[in-house]
Enzyme design. Structure first.
Site, PDB file in Angstrom:
ATOM      1  N   SER A  53       0.806  -1.103  -0.114  1.00 18.78           N
ATOM      2  CA  SER A  53       0.096  -0.104  -0.195  1.00 18.78           C
ATOM      3  C   SER A  53       0.832   1.251   0.064  1.00 18.78           C
ATOM      4  CB  SER A  53      -0.993   0.048   1.149  1.00 18.78           C
ATOM      5  OG  SER A  53      -0.117   0.080   2.407  1.00 18.78           O
ATOM      6  N   SER A  62       0.714   8.627  11.114  1.00 22.45           N
ATOM      7  CA  SER A  62      -0.773   8.651  11.324  1.00 22.45           C
ATOM      8  C   SER A  62      -1.242   8.908   9.788  1.00 22.45           C
ATOM      9  CB  SER A  62      -1.363   9.543  12.149  1.00 22.45           C
ATOM     10  OG  SER A  62      -2.760   9.896  12.173  1.00 22.45           O
ATOM     11  N   GLY A 112      -2.085  12.756   4.276  1.00 18.55           N
ATOM     12  CA  GLY A 112      -3.291  12.991   3.763  1.00 18.55           C
ATOM     13  C   GLY A 112      -3.453  12.142   2.632  1.00 18.55           C
ATOM     14  N   HIS A 138      10.070  20.879  19.557  1.00 13.17           N
ATOM     15  CA  HIS A 138      11.023  21.949  19.363  1.00 13.17           C
ATOM     16  C   HIS A 138      12.198  21.566  20.316  1.00 13.17           C
ATOM     17  CE1 HIS A 138      12.920  25.179  17.295  1.00 13.17           C
ATOM     18  NE2 HIS A 138      11.778  25.748  16.638  1.00 13.17           N
ATOM     19  N   ASP A 148      15.148  21.241  15.774  1.00 18.08           N
ATOM     20  CA  ASP A 148      15.018  22.319  15.345  1.00 18.08           C
ATOM     21  C   ASP A 148      14.473  22.481  13.799  1.00 18.08           C
ATOM     22  OD1 ASP A 148      16.244  23.262  17.579  1.00 18.08           O
ATOM     23  OD2 ASP A 148      18.153  23.074  16.624  1.00 18.08           O
TER      24      ASP A 148
END
Length: 542
Positions: free
Chosen positions: A372, A463, A488, A515, A519
């Protein structure tokens, strides 16, 4: 000279252990390397071997009993050696050596703290099924009061902070009492149930449980002690269809059930032909033995009848209160901690997916191959992490931990929330291996078979909401990771190539970074490397 053996620390998060089974009994000769017992930790049931030679003189914890790490487990020494000083002057004698003179003392000590536990009765407490679990909820009882229970039977489904897991009995007997009803929550070590001989009066124990004064260990009477001694060394035995018995460790039995393996076909390499973990893991079934039961959990899950919705007249204000599950509470707590403690920032990049789509089509034309786009993203992330180790880190107040291993977690949506199965050493896995593993773990997650060990140890998370048509989104970092990638959908749209407007396929990904460890320039370089891998999949195969 006698050697004191204590409860070992068998995992980095283990604080106490349960003796699942004794494979030796008092008086047995022990050689270095012999398996003494099976210890149930917070993650698995593991075999514990002896580092000493001699005679097993004393057993400090009986089967089913729990104790903190470094508690007295056993004593090995020379036959006939005096060990009274080592066991505290006989304050906690082994069941096999309880003398009539000492029995009243032990009984008196037990009754001062809690009601005496009748012979053969076992108090089962709420287990710690994950390293972060502090309380559990009984999702459902598989057995009811009065049922006969065999060792290995599933008693109930326990909802932890990570998943709903089956809880099996380590003892045989009749279910005399249920202390936590379905839907109720209770802290770790609360009284869950009581097992024992049929007809045993446990009223005093039940009252003690309600008052918080039940001891989970029993002092056996001198009459019952020899029986306990005989059963200590017996490994788990499973009845076969032909009436024979198969001796198997609890862990091996559990793995066999998960894989659908018929234990009568497995040859044991343990002591006296006993089947152990490696026998089941290395077992290769013939074509005739292919496990057809693998679809059973899925069919069972889908067969659940949905609750009937109440009739609500149009225009009437109505609401319903649904109790938060342990998983939902934990998700809320951990995400809030992550959002408010880690200074998040987000980097977004658009990726040309034309080459990836063409490559995937060619790969999937191979026999028995299915890859996939998510598998490609996971593989590309693992390879990019190898080039940018700063992203593969964890923050602590005193130091930044650089992980030299790469374990990518893949977020999976389940009915009760979100779980993150982990792919160990992802950078060393092929695309097809990643695809098969993700499919296996996602299936286990949705049928509530995923274990805490399979959700621990991620160093980076992916995710993906592309399958829902989401073009772009941001995620909250799954701590202690330093970053999470939000993937997405692939969108067909006009793009500019070589100065010409043409139809192309693009995908937007967003990297959320902590952070404190990553960086902005480092995160941007990571995304550039990721983009080059996905846009040219052949580079991931080099």
């Amino acid at each position: 000279m006698a050697e004191v053996i204590t409860m070992p620390r068998l995992s980095d998060t283990m604080t106490e252990g349960v003796v699942a089974a004794w494979l030796k009994k008092v008086g047995d000769k022990i050689s270095e390397g012999d398996i003494l017992a099976e210890i149930e930790t917070d993650k698995a049931t593991m075999e514990f071997e002896s580092f000493y030679e001699g005679t097993l003189l004393y057993i400090g914890l009986q089967e089913g009993e729990a104790a903190p790490v470094d508690s007295l487990l056993a004593i090995i020494g020379n036959e006939g050696e005096d060990i009274s000083a080592l066991i505290g002057g006989g304050a906690a004698p082994a069941a096999e050596k309880v003398a009539e003179v000492e029995a009243p003392k032990a009984e008196e000590k037990t009754t001062t703290a809690a009601p005496a536990i009748p012979a053969g009765v076992k108090v089962i407490t709420m287990p710690r099924l994950s390293d972060t679990m502090t309380e559990g909820t009984v999702a459902s009882w598989i057995k009811k009061v009065g049922d006969k229970i065999e060792e290995g039977d599933i008693l109930a489904e326990i909802e932890t902070d990570k998943a709903t897991m089956e809880f099996e009995a380590f003892e045989s007997g009749t279910l005399l009492y249920i202390g936590i009803q379905e839907g109720e929550s209770a802290p770790i070590d609360s009284v869950l149930a009581i097992l024992g001989p049929a007809g045993t009066d446990v009223t005093a124990l039940v009252e003690g449980a309600k008052n918080g004064g039940v001891a989970t260990t029993a002092t056996e009477t001198p009459v019952e002690a020899p029986k306990a001694a005989e059963s200590v060394a017996a490994p788990v035995a499973t009845e076969t269809a032909t009436g024979g018995r198969v001796f198997v460790s609890p862990l091996a039995k559990k793995i066999a059930e998960e894989k659908g393996i018929n234990l009568t076909q497995v040859k044991g390499s343990g002591e006296n032909g006993r089947i152990i973990k490696r026998d089941v893991e290395n077992f290769v079934p013939t074509a005739a033995q292919a496990p057809a039961q693998t679809a059973a959990p899925v069919a069972q899950a889908t067969a659940t009848v949905a609750a009937v919705q109440p009739f609500i007249p149009a225009g009437e204000v109505s609401s319903e209160e649904v109790k938060n599950s342990q998983m939902r509470k934990t998700i809320a707590r951990r995400l809030a901690e992550s959002k408010f403690t880690a200074p998040h920032y987000y980097l977004t990049i658009e990726i040309d997916m034309d080459n990836a789509m063409a490559s995937r089509k060619l790969i999937n034309e191979l026999p028995d191959t299915k890859v996939s786009f998510n598998d490609m993203v996971v593989k590309a992330c693992a390879m990019a992490l190898r080039k940018h180790p700063q992203v593969n880190t964890q923050w602590t107040d005193n130091a930044t931990i650089y992980n030299h291993h790469i374990n990518v977690g893949v977020a999976v949506a389940v009915e009760d929330g979100l779980v993150v199965p982990v792919l160990p050493f992802t950078d060393q896995m092929s695309l097809t291996h990643i695809g098969a593993k993700v499919k296996e773990l996602a299936g286990k997650a949705k049928t509530k078979k995923l274990t805490p060990a399979e959700m621990d140890g991620s160093t980076f998370t992916v995710s993906n909401l592309g399958m829902f048509g989401i073009q772009s989104f941001t995620s909250i970092i799954n701590q202690p990771n330093s970053a999470i990638l939000s993937v997405g959908a692939i969108v067909e749209k006009p793009v500019v190539k070589n100065g010409q407007i043409v139809v192309g396929n693009t995908m937007t990904v967003t990297l959320a970074c902590d952070h404190r460890t990553v960086d902005g320039a480092t995160g941007a370089q990571f995304l550039q490397t990721l983009k080059s891998y996905i846009e040219n999949p052949v580079t991931m195969l080099a």
